[in-house]
Design a protein around this motif. Structure first.
Motif, PDB file in Angstrom:
ATOM      1  N   PHE A 189       7.621   3.491  -5.780  1.00  0.00           N
ATOM      2  CA  PHE A 189       6.542   3.022  -4.913  1.00  0.00           C
ATOM      3  C   PHE A 189       5.230   3.168  -5.675  1.00  0.00           C
ATOM      4  CE2 PHE A 189       9.634   4.434  -1.588  1.00  0.00           C
ATOM      5  CZ  PHE A 189       9.863   3.189  -1.034  1.00  0.00           C
ATOM      6  N   ALA A 190       4.516   2.051  -5.866  1.00  0.00           N
ATOM      7  CA  ALA A 190       3.295   2.056  -6.659  1.00  0.00           C
ATOM      8  C   ALA A 190       2.033   2.030  -5.803  1.00  0.00           C
ATOM      9  CB  ALA A 190       3.282   0.855  -7.601  1.00  0.00           C
ATOM     10  N   GLU A 191       2.149   1.510  -4.591  1.00  0.00           N
ATOM     11  CA  GLU A 191       0.982   1.416  -3.706  1.00  0.00           C
ATOM     12  C   GLU A 191       1.484   1.333  -2.276  1.00  0.00           C
ATOM     13  OE1 GLU A 191      -2.946  -1.448  -3.036  1.00  0.00           O
ATOM     14  OE2 GLU A 191      -1.378  -2.093  -4.408  1.00  0.00           O
ATOM     15  N   ILE A 192       0.804   2.035  -1.383  1.00  0.00           N
ATOM     16  CA  ILE A 192       1.104   1.960   0.045  1.00  0.00           C
ATOM     17  C   ILE A 192      -0.218   2.018   0.793  1.00  0.00           C
ATOM     18  CG2 ILE A 192       2.190   3.068   2.033  1.00  0.00           C
ATOM     19  CD1 ILE A 192       4.300   4.209   0.090  1.00  0.00           C
ATOM     20  N   VAL A 193      -0.454   1.027   1.639  1.00  0.00           N
ATOM     21  CA  VAL A 193      -1.591   1.022   2.556  1.00  0.00           C
ATOM     22  C   VAL A 193      -0.975   0.962   3.948  1.00  0.00           C
ATOM     23  CG1 VAL A 193      -3.677  -0.158   3.319  1.00  0.00           C
ATOM     24  CG2 VAL A 193      -3.063  -0.174   0.876  1.00  0.00           C
ATOM     25  N   ASP A 194      -1.025   2.080   4.657  1.00  0.00           N
ATOM     26  CA  ASP A 194      -0.335   2.232   5.932  1.00  0.00           C
ATOM     27  C   ASP A 194      -0.604   1.052   6.868  1.00  0.00           C
ATOM     28  OD1 ASP A 194       1.366   3.752   7.646  1.00  0.00           O
ATOM     29  OD2 ASP A 194      -0.418   4.297   8.808  1.00  0.00           O
ATOM     30  N   GLY A 195       0.465   0.457   7.357  1.00  0.00           N
ATOM     31  CA  GLY A 195       0.372  -0.638   8.306  1.00  0.00           C
ATOM     32  C   GLY A 195       0.047  -1.985   7.702  1.00  0.00           C
ATOM     33  N   GLU A 196      -0.193  -2.032   6.379  1.00  0.00           N
ATOM     34  CA  GLU A 196      -0.634  -3.282   5.754  1.00  0.00           C
ATOM     35  C   GLU A 196       0.247  -3.733   4.597  1.00  0.00           C
ATOM     36  OE1 GLU A 196      -4.441  -4.848   3.172  1.00  0.00           O
ATOM     37  OE2 GLU A 196      -4.766  -3.275   4.668  1.00  0.00           O
ATOM     38  N   LEU A 197       0.497  -2.840   3.628  1.00  0.00           N
ATOM     39  CA  LEU A 197       1.260  -3.281   2.469  1.00  0.00           C
ATOM     40  C   LEU A 197       1.897  -2.113   1.752  1.00  0.00           C
ATOM     41  CD1 LEU A 197      -0.042  -2.837  -0.664  1.00  0.00           C
ATOM     42  CD2 LEU A 197      -1.802  -4.239   0.341  1.00  0.00           C
ATOM     43  N   TRP A 198       2.941  -2.446   0.987  1.00  0.00           N
ATOM     44  CA  TRP A 198       3.517  -1.501   0.029  1.00  0.00           C
ATOM     45  C   TRP A 198       4.017  -2.309  -1.153  1.00  0.00           C
ATOM     46  CZ3 TRP A 198       8.742  -1.546  -1.262  1.00  0.00           C
ATOM     47  CH2 TRP A 198       9.591  -2.227  -0.395  1.00  0.00           C
ATOM     48  N   CYS A 199       3.976  -1.674  -2.325  1.00  0.00           N
ATOM     49  CA  CYS A 199       4.414  -2.311  -3.558  1.00  0.00           C
ATOM     50  C   CYS A 199       5.412  -1.413  -4.262  1.00  0.00           C
ATOM     51  CB  CYS A 199       3.243  -2.539  -4.511  1.00  0.00           C
ATOM     52  SG  CYS A 199       1.972  -3.612  -3.848  1.00  0.00           S
TER      53      CYS A 199
END
Length: 143
Positions: free
Chosen positions: A63-73
């Motif tokens: 997991f490189a990026e997580i924005v709660d409720g919006e996106l994950w990479c």
């Protein structure tokens, strides 16, 4: 660089979609490309995980990026390439949400490896997005 994006619109509540995404251990329930799944920690940046496809291929990602409720990479790195897949929810108003899967292949070998492996990686995006939407409780329309 090689890139591909697929999206669909739905009336399923964005919170319900996020709940399905943020519980990786349940991904095999709705993602037909995952036969088995192993998570090495929480759904958080830096955590690694392994997915095994129905044909037995296993890939390790992080997991490189997580924005709660919006996106994950998630990111996969190998010799000469980095494969980054973004999973994004975009509110559209009137109770609609766009679900987007976007993959970019970068690195020194991307121009040759991308056209070869990119279509294989992304071929099931329409089925995966449909599975997510169905699991979260609704119907979808290509976006």
């Amino acid at each position: 660089m090689w890139e591909y994006e697929f999206s669909a619109e739905t009336t399923v509540d964005a919170d319900a979609l996020w709940r399905s995404w943020s519980d990786p251990n349940r991904w095999p329930e709705w993602n037909p490309g995952i036969e088995s799944f192993e998570l090495d920690g929480p759904f958080a940046v830096g955590t690694t995980f392994r997915m095994t496809s129905p044909d037995g291929d296993t890939v390790q990602l992080r997991f490189a990026e997580i924005v709660d409720g919006e996106l994950w990479c998630d990111v996969f790195v190998d010799e000469g390439i980095e494969i980054r897949t973004e999973h994004r929810l975009t509110p559209l108003g009137n109770g609609r949400t766009r679900v987007t899967y976007r993959t970019e292949i970068t690195g020194p070998a991307a121009d040759t490896a991308g056209p070869e492996i990119g279509p294989q990686i992304t071929a099931d995006f329409p089925r995966v997005v449909a599975g997510l939407i169905s699991h979260a409780g609704g119907v979808n329309q290509p976006g």
